[in-house]
Design a protein around this motif. Structure first.
Motif, PDB file in Angstrom:
ATOM      1  N   ALA A   4      85.028 -34.419 168.853  1.00 58.95           N
ATOM      2  CA  ALA A   4      85.413 -34.990 167.552  1.00 58.95           C
ATOM      3  C   ALA A   4      86.927 -35.112 167.455  1.00 58.95           C
ATOM      4  CB  ALA A   4      84.876 -34.122 166.412  1.00 58.95           C
ATOM      5  N   TRP A   5      87.605 -34.131 167.965  1.00 61.51           N
ATOM      6  CA  TRP A   5      89.073 -34.115 167.943  1.00 61.51           C
ATOM      7  C   TRP A   5      89.622 -35.292 168.749  1.00 61.51           C
ATOM      8  CZ3 TRP A   5      93.187 -32.656 171.327  1.00 61.51           C
ATOM      9  CH2 TRP A   5      94.348 -32.213 170.686  1.00 61.51           C
ATOM     10  N   MET A   6      89.073 -35.504 169.944  1.00 63.58           N
ATOM     11  CA  MET A   6      89.549 -36.605 170.781  1.00 63.58           C
ATOM     12  C   MET A   6      89.141 -37.960 170.207  1.00 63.58           C
ATOM     13  SD  MET A   6      91.551 -35.504 173.022  1.00 63.58           S
ATOM     14  CE  MET A   6      91.742 -37.120 173.746  1.00 63.58           C
ATOM     15  N   GLU A   7      87.968 -38.038 169.599  1.00 63.22           N
ATOM     16  CA  GLU A   7      87.517 -39.285 168.986  1.00 63.22           C
ATOM     17  C   GLU A   7      88.486 -39.737 167.895  1.00 63.22           C
ATOM     18  OE1 GLU A   7      85.307 -42.586 168.728  1.00 63.22           O
ATOM     19  OE2 GLU A   7      84.856 -40.972 170.132  1.00 63.22           O
ATOM     20  N   ALA A   8      89.083 -38.778 167.204  1.00 65.65           N
ATOM     21  CA  ALA A   8      89.974 -39.077 166.074  1.00 65.65           C
ATOM     22  C   ALA A   8      91.439 -38.785 166.416  1.00 65.65           C
ATOM     23  CB  ALA A   8      89.542 -38.264 164.862  1.00 65.65           C
ATOM     24  N   PHE A   9      91.800 -38.785 167.700  1.00 65.06           N
ATOM     25  CA  PHE A   9      93.126 -38.358 168.140  1.00 65.06           C
ATOM     26  C   PHE A   9      94.255 -38.964 167.306  1.00 65.06           C
ATOM     27  CE2 PHE A   9      96.976 -38.513 170.664  1.00 65.06           C
ATOM     28  CZ  PHE A   9      97.040 -37.251 171.215  1.00 65.06           C
ATOM     29  N   ASP A  10      94.219 -40.266 167.059  1.00 67.70           N
ATOM     30  CA  ASP A  10      95.312 -40.920 166.333  1.00 67.70           C
ATOM     31  C   ASP A  10      95.457 -40.387 164.910  1.00 67.70           C
ATOM     32  OD1 ASP A  10      95.695 -42.382 168.637  1.00 67.70           O
ATOM     33  OD2 ASP A  10      94.947 -44.265 167.822  1.00 67.70           O
ATOM     34  N   ASP A  11      94.379 -39.873 164.342  1.00 65.89           N
ATOM     35  CA  ASP A  11      94.439 -39.259 163.006  1.00 65.89           C
ATOM     36  C   ASP A  11      94.703 -37.762 163.066  1.00 65.89           C
ATOM     37  OD1 ASP A  11      94.007 -41.635 161.654  1.00 65.89           O
ATOM     38  OD2 ASP A  11      91.846 -41.326 161.477  1.00 65.89           O
ATOM     39  N   VAL A  12      94.458 -37.139 164.203  1.00 64.14           N
ATOM     40  CA  VAL A  12      94.694 -35.696 164.358  1.00 64.14           C
ATOM     41  C   VAL A  12      96.187 -35.399 164.403  1.00 64.14           C
ATOM     42  CG1 VAL A  12      94.491 -33.751 165.967  1.00 64.14           C
ATOM     43  CG2 VAL A  12      92.502 -35.173 165.490  1.00 64.14           C
ATOM     44  N   VAL A  13      96.928 -36.170 165.178  1.00 65.46           N
ATOM     45  CA  VAL A  13      98.346 -35.879 165.411  1.00 65.46           C
ATOM     46  C   VAL A  13      99.157 -35.980 164.117  1.00 65.46           C
ATOM     47  CG1 VAL A  13      98.295 -36.522 167.840  1.00 65.46           C
ATOM     48  CG2 VAL A  13      98.775 -38.268 166.127  1.00 65.46           C
ATOM     49  N   THR A  14     100.217 -35.207 164.044  1.00 70.62           N
ATOM     50  CA  THR A  14     101.059 -35.204 162.845  1.00 70.62           C
ATOM     51  C   THR A  14     102.278 -36.099 162.996  1.00 70.62           C
ATOM     52  OG1 THR A  14     102.229 -33.227 163.595  1.00 70.62           O
ATOM     53  CG2 THR A  14     100.312 -32.893 162.181  1.00 70.62           C
ATOM     54  N   ASP A  15     102.524 -36.616 164.192  1.00 67.33           N
ATOM     55  CA  ASP A  15     103.586 -37.588 164.409  1.00 67.33           C
ATOM     56  C   ASP A  15     102.918 -38.936 164.668  1.00 67.33           C
ATOM     57  OD1 ASP A  15     105.590 -39.286 165.317  1.00 67.33           O
ATOM     58  OD2 ASP A  15     106.484 -37.802 166.665  1.00 67.33           O
ATOM     59  N   PRO A  16     103.069 -39.900 163.751  1.00 69.49           N
ATOM     60  CA  PRO A  16     102.379 -41.189 163.923  1.00 69.49           C
ATOM     61  C   PRO A  16     102.801 -41.949 165.176  1.00 69.49           C
ATOM     62  CG  PRO A  16     103.737 -41.174 161.912  1.00 69.49           C
ATOM     63  CD  PRO A  16     103.835 -39.817 162.526  1.00 69.49           C
ATOM     64  N   ALA A  17     103.906 -41.567 165.806  1.00 72.12           N
ATOM     65  CA  ALA A  17     104.318 -42.221 167.051  1.00 72.12           C
ATOM     66  C   ALA A  17     103.393 -41.840 168.210  1.00 72.12           C
ATOM     67  CB  ALA A  17     105.762 -41.857 167.391  1.00 72.12           C
ATOM     68  N   LEU A  18     102.641 -40.766 168.048  1.00 74.69           N
ATOM     69  CA  LEU A  18     101.699 -40.329 169.078  1.00 74.69           C
ATOM     70  C   LEU A  18     100.361 -41.023 168.839  1.00 74.69           C
ATOM     71  CD1 LEU A  18     102.504 -36.532 168.979  1.00 74.69           C
ATOM     72  CD2 LEU A  18     103.029 -38.093 170.850  1.00 74.69           C
ATOM     73  N   GLN A  19     100.067 -41.986 169.678  1.00 72.21           N
ATOM     74  CA  GLN A  19      98.804 -42.702 169.603  1.00 72.21           C
ATOM     75  C   GLN A  19      98.136 -42.580 170.970  1.00 72.21           C
ATOM     76  OE1 GLN A  19      97.680 -44.502 166.527  1.00 72.21           O
ATOM     77  NE2 GLN A  19      99.119 -42.878 166.001  1.00 72.21           N
ATOM     78  N   LEU A  20      96.827 -42.404 170.980  1.00 70.85           N
ATOM     79  CA  LEU A  20      96.107 -42.111 172.216  1.00 70.85           C
ATOM     80  C   LEU A  20      96.368 -43.147 173.307  1.00 70.85           C
ATOM     81  CD1 LEU A  20      94.257 -40.133 173.631  1.00 70.85           C
ATOM     82  CD2 LEU A  20      92.306 -41.415 172.727  1.00 70.85           C
ATOM     83  N   GLU A  21      96.424 -44.412 172.950  1.00 70.67           N
ATOM     84  CA  GLU A  21      96.644 -45.455 173.961  1.00 70.67           C
ATOM     85  C   GLU A  21      97.963 -45.230 174.710  1.00 70.67           C
ATOM     86  OE1 GLU A  21      97.237 -50.282 174.196  1.00 70.67           O
ATOM     87  OE2 GLU A  21      96.061 -49.448 172.547  1.00 70.67           O
TER      88      GLU A  21
END
Length: 181
Positions: free
Chosen positions: A82-99
């Protein structure tokens, strides 16, 4: 700019991590009450940060949580999938995106930082989906301090000049055992 960590920067990082080691060693002499209070403060600060800066945790916790409201046993668990599925929403720095993070992992050599600040590592994925883990500089130093304290307890510690130590590590820089070495 090449964000590869130079030999001298790595030595400076080690020196700062040893400072973190000394702080941790001081806590080992605290009373149980002092240690419990410290752990509650740190957990409270972490949950406040996550519940106010991460869209995932704000939803997962049902809104923002104040530091005084945190009870570890009452926090809902999070599964890696679930954490990895929502990675872009998990991180607290919006510059960190899974892609972008995944692209960095594919091209990773040595100890290059992502966006000049983050160490990105991954699990092997042997239990299903691979996990991706992000460490900022401050947290990396704290982790190194914990590892240094643990190895020191085993009678192994950094020395100058450098002592020889054999390390069994992953074959590439995307895994933590490679990066720790």
């Amino acid at each position: 700019m090449d964000n590869k960590i130079s030999y001298f920067n790595r030595l400076a990082t080690l020196a700062r991590a040893l400072g973190s080691t000394r702080q941790g060693e001081a806590r080992e002499r605290w009373s149980r009450d002092e240690l419990d209070a410290y752990q509650r403060r740190r957990l409270g600060a972490l949950v406040v940060h996550a519940s106010t800066r991460s869209r995932f945790y704000e939803r997962h916790y049902g809104g923002s949580i104040g530091a005084g409201e945190v009870e570890l046993q009452r926090l809902p668990p999070v599964r890696k999938a679930a954490w990895m599925e929502a990675f872009d929403d998990v991180v607290t720095d919006p510059a960190l995106q899974l892609e972008g993070v995944e692209a960095h992992l594919v091209a990773l050599r040595d100890d290059r930082l992502y966006l000049g600040e983050y160490r990105i590592m991954a699990s092997s994925g042997t239990t299903g989906r691979r996990g991706v883990y992000v460490w900022n500089q401050r947290d990396w130093l704290e982790l190194l301090g914990i590892v240094a304290r643990t190895t020191r307890m085993l009678g192994i510690g950094p020395r100058f000049p450098r002592m020889r130590v054999a390390v069994i590590a992953a074959p590439n820089a995307m895994h933590m055992s490679y990066r720790m070495g």
